[in-house]
Design a protein around this motif. Structure first.
Motif, PDB file in Angstrom:
ATOM      1  N   VAL A   1      30.644  -4.666 -38.403  1.00 48.91           N
ATOM      2  CA  VAL A   1      30.272  -6.052 -38.706  1.00 48.91           C
ATOM      3  C   VAL A   1      30.722  -6.501 -40.092  1.00 48.91           C
ATOM      4  N   GLY A   2      31.251  -5.601 -40.889  1.00 52.39           N
ATOM      5  CA  GLY A   2      31.714  -5.970 -42.219  1.00 52.39           C
ATOM      6  C   GLY A   2      32.277  -4.766 -42.926  1.00 52.39           C
TER       7      GLY A   2
ATOM      8  N   GLU B   1      32.641   0.787 -44.547  1.00 50.53           N
ATOM      9  CA  GLU B   1      32.407  -0.010 -43.344  1.00 50.53           C
ATOM     10  C   GLU B   1      30.911  -0.132 -43.013  1.00 50.53           C
ATOM     11  N   THR B   2      30.488  -1.320 -42.657  1.00 50.52           N
ATOM     12  CA  THR B   2      29.111  -1.597 -42.244  1.00 50.52           C
ATOM     13  C   THR B   2      29.061  -1.666 -40.717  1.00 50.52           C
ATOM     14  N   TRP B   3      28.290  -0.750 -40.125  1.00 51.28           N
ATOM     15  CA  TRP B   3      28.180  -0.680 -38.671  1.00 51.28           C
ATOM     16  C   TRP B   3      26.736  -0.941 -38.250  1.00 51.28           C
ATOM     17  N   VAL B   4      26.559  -1.765 -37.215  1.00 49.73           N
ATOM     18  CA  VAL B   4      25.238  -2.055 -36.650  1.00 49.73           C
ATOM     19  C   VAL B   4      25.344  -1.965 -35.127  1.00 49.73           C
ATOM     20  N   ASP B   5      24.475  -1.163 -34.537  1.00 50.52           N
ATOM     21  CA  ASP B   5      24.484  -0.991 -33.073  1.00 50.52           C
ATOM     22  C   ASP B   5      25.867  -0.592 -32.559  1.00 50.52           C
ATOM     23  N   GLY B   6      26.531   0.283 -33.306  1.00 48.46           N
ATOM     24  CA  GLY B   6      27.838   0.757 -32.879  1.00 48.46           C
ATOM     25  C   GLY B   6      28.961  -0.245 -33.023  1.00 48.46           C
ATOM     26  N   ARG B   7      28.741  -1.318 -33.805  1.00 47.62           N
ATOM     27  CA  ARG B   7      29.745  -2.370 -33.957  1.00 47.62           C
ATOM     28  C   ARG B   7      30.065  -2.576 -35.438  1.00 47.62           C
TER      29      ARG B   7
ATOM     30  N   THR C   1      25.857 -11.937 -41.750  1.00 44.32           N
ATOM     31  CA  THR C   1      25.399 -12.217 -43.100  1.00 44.32           C
ATOM     32  C   THR C   1      25.201 -10.932 -43.906  1.00 44.32           C
ATOM     33  N   ASP C   2      25.777 -10.913 -45.108  1.00 42.95           N
ATOM     34  CA  ASP C   2      25.621  -9.832 -46.091  1.00 42.95           C
ATOM     35  C   ASP C   2      26.307  -8.527 -45.690  1.00 42.95           C
ATOM     36  N   ALA C   3      27.071  -8.497 -44.594  1.00 40.00           N
ATOM     37  CA  ALA C   3      27.687  -7.235 -44.174  1.00 40.00           C
ATOM     38  C   ALA C   3      28.712  -6.728 -45.192  1.00 40.00           C
ATOM     39  N   SER C   4      29.453  -7.642 -45.829  1.00 39.39           N
ATOM     40  CA  SER C   4      30.404  -7.201 -46.849  1.00 39.39           C
ATOM     41  C   SER C   4      29.682  -6.757 -48.118  1.00 39.39           C
ATOM     42  N   LYS C   5      28.575  -7.434 -48.453  1.00 34.28           N
ATOM     43  CA  LYS C   5      27.803  -7.031 -49.631  1.00 34.28           C
ATOM     44  C   LYS C   5      27.171  -5.651 -49.427  1.00 34.28           C
ATOM     45  N   ILE C   6      26.770  -5.338 -48.206  1.00 33.95           N
ATOM     46  CA  ILE C   6      26.236  -4.002 -47.916  1.00 33.95           C
ATOM     47  C   ILE C   6      27.319  -2.956 -48.162  1.00 33.95           C
ATOM     48  N   ALA C   7      28.539  -3.237 -47.702  1.00 40.06           N
ATOM     49  CA  ALA C   7      29.641  -2.292 -47.925  1.00 40.06           C
ATOM     50  C   ALA C   7      29.931  -2.131 -49.414  1.00 40.06           C
ATOM     51  N   LEU C   8      29.906  -3.235 -50.160  1.00 38.51           N
ATOM     52  CA  LEU C   8      30.125  -3.142 -51.603  1.00 38.51           C
ATOM     53  C   LEU C   8      29.008  -2.344 -52.261  1.00 38.51           C
ATOM     54  N   ALA C   9      27.771  -2.579 -51.866  1.00 41.70           N
ATOM     55  CA  ALA C   9      26.651  -1.810 -52.419  1.00 41.70           C
ATOM     56  C   ALA C   9      26.808  -0.326 -52.114  1.00 41.70           C
ATOM     57  N   ALA C  10      27.331   0.002 -50.931  1.00 45.25           N
ATOM     58  CA  ALA C  10      27.570   1.402 -50.590  1.00 45.25           C
ATOM     59  C   ALA C  10      28.649   1.996 -51.492  1.00 45.25           C
TER      60      ALA C  10
ATOM     61  N   THR D   1      19.910   2.248 -36.240  1.00 45.14           N
ATOM     62  CA  THR D   1      21.115   1.728 -35.595  1.00 45.14           C
ATOM     63  C   THR D   1      22.142   1.230 -36.609  1.00 45.14           C
ATOM     64  N   CYS D   2      21.796   1.313 -37.910  1.00 46.36           N
ATOM     65  CA  CYS D   2      22.683   0.847 -38.975  1.00 46.36           C
ATOM     66  C   CYS D   2      23.248   2.044 -39.734  1.00 46.36           C
ATOM     67  N   GLU D   3      24.525   1.980 -40.081  1.00 48.28           N
ATOM     68  CA  GLU D   3      25.118   3.075 -40.829  1.00 48.28           C
ATOM     69  C   GLU D   3      26.339   2.602 -41.607  1.00 48.28           C
ATOM     70  N   ILE D   4      26.642   3.352 -42.651  1.00 51.76           N
ATOM     71  CA  ILE D   4      27.878   3.181 -43.394  1.00 51.76           C
ATOM     72  C   ILE D   4      28.851   4.256 -42.932  1.00 51.76           C
ATOM     73  N   ARG D   5      30.038   3.835 -42.568  1.00 50.03           N
ATOM     74  CA  ARG D   5      31.109   4.767 -42.246  1.00 50.03           C
ATOM     75  C   ARG D   5      32.240   4.572 -43.244  1.00 50.03           C
TER      76      ARG D   5
END
Length: 251
Positions: free
Chosen positions: A152-153, A144-150, A174-183, A94-98
Motif C-alpha cells: 500500500v506504500g 515497503e508498507t504491507w497491509v493484508d498481504g497488499r 493514507t500515511d502508507a509512505s510515512k510509515i515506510a519512512l518511519a521504518a 496483518t500489517c508489516e514492513i518488508r
C-alpha cells in the motif's frame, strides 16, 4: 548568458560537484548532461553527492545542489497522528514492513504517482531499469508498507556503506509512505546512521524534520559513511522501539 554545461560521453567522468551551477544560474545545482546510467556510474555519482534527475525527452541531467536537504534521523518529527498510526500498525498482525520484496513495483509506483505542481515524472523508464539493476547489485533498496498481504506504500533509496540517499515515496492509502519512512528512520537509528539524504527542499520533508546543510558539509558526511560497513537491509519489528515506547511483556 548561462554558464556552459559540460556534455558527457559515455565513459567521461563526472565533474567535481563544486562545478555545479550556482544560485544565480538558470538551474542551480545542475552539474552536467549526458553520460550513461549503469551501476558503476551511479555508484560513482552518489559517492560524490551527485544524482540524475531529468524528464521525458531530456538527456540525463546530473545534479549536485548546494545547499542539500537532509533528514537527521534523531530529528525526525513523529507527529501525534503519525505516532497513533504507527502504534496501530505495529499492533496489527496483518500489517508489516518488508524490505526489498518488490523493488521494481515500488519504483514504478513512485513513477506513476501524481505530484502537485508537476506534469509527468522524472522517474522515466530508463531510470526504472537502471535503479532496478542497481538494486540487484545490492546498492538500491525498497522499504515497503504491507497491509493484508497488499503493498500500500513505500519508498526506495540508494545506500553505499552507511550513506543513505532517499529517492522517492508513494502511497495508495493514507500515511502508507510515512510509515515506510518511519521504518527507514528506525532502521537507521538502530544501526547508528546519522542522516538520510533528501536531495531537495520541500515543505513536506521540512515538516518531518529535514533541514538544509551546505554541500561541503554533506560531502564530508558522505565520505565518512562510505567507509563504514554496509547496513543489513532487513526490518525487525523491534526497530519500532527507536520511535515508539517498547511494548510491555505479556502477562
Amino acid at each position: 548568458m548561462p554558464p556552459q554545461l559540460p556534455w558527457l560521453e559515455p565513459d567521461d567522468p563526472l565533474p567535481d560537484p563544486s562545478a555545479a551551477w550556482g544560485p544565480d544560474a538558470p538551474a542551480p545545482g545542475l552539474l552536467a548532461a549526458g553520460g550513461r546510467l549503469d551501476v558503476d556510474r551511479l555508484r560513482a555519482a552518489y559517492s560524490q553527492g551527485t544524482f540524475p534527475w531529468y524528464g521525458p525527452g531530456q538527456p540525463i541531467l546530473w545534479w549536485a545542489p548546494d545547499p542539500r536537504m537532509v533528514l537527521p534521523v534523531n530529528d525526525f518529527k513523529l507527529h501525534r497522528s503519525l505516532r497513533r498510526t504507527l502504534q496501530a500498525f505495529r499492533n496489527n498482525p496483518t500489517c508489516e514492513i518488508r524490505v526489498d520484496h518488490s523493488f521494481r513495483t515500488v519504483i514504478t509506483a513512485c513513477a506513476t504517482k501524481e505530484r502537485e505542481g508537476q506534469a509527468g515524472t522524472w522517474i522515466v523508464p530508463e531510470m526504472i531499469d537502471a535503479y532496478t539493476t542497481l538494486h540487484r547489485a545490492g546498492y538500491a533498496h525498497s522499504m515497503e508498507t504491507w497491509v493484508d498481504g497488499r503493498l500500500v506504500g513505500g519508498l526506495y533509496c540508494v545506500a553505499l556503506g552507511q550513506a543513505v540517499f532517499g529517492e522517492s515515496m508513494f502511497a495508495h492509502t493514507t500515511d502508507a509512505s510515512k510509515i515506510a519512512l518511519a521504518a527507514l528512520v528506525s532502521l537507521c537509528r538502530h544501526h547508528r546512521v546519522g542522516m538520510i539524504d533528501c536531495q531537495q527542499n520541500t515543505r513536506h520533508l521540512a515538516s518531518l524534520g529535514a533541514r538544509e546543510m551546505t554541500r561541503a558539509e554533506f560531502l564530508t558526511n558522505v565520505r565518512q559513511n562510505l567507509q563504514r560497513p554496509a547496513l543489513p537491509w532487513s526490518f525487525d519489528p523491534v526497530y519500532w522501539n527507536e520511535l515508539l515506547p517498547s511494548r510491555p511483556p505479556p502477562a
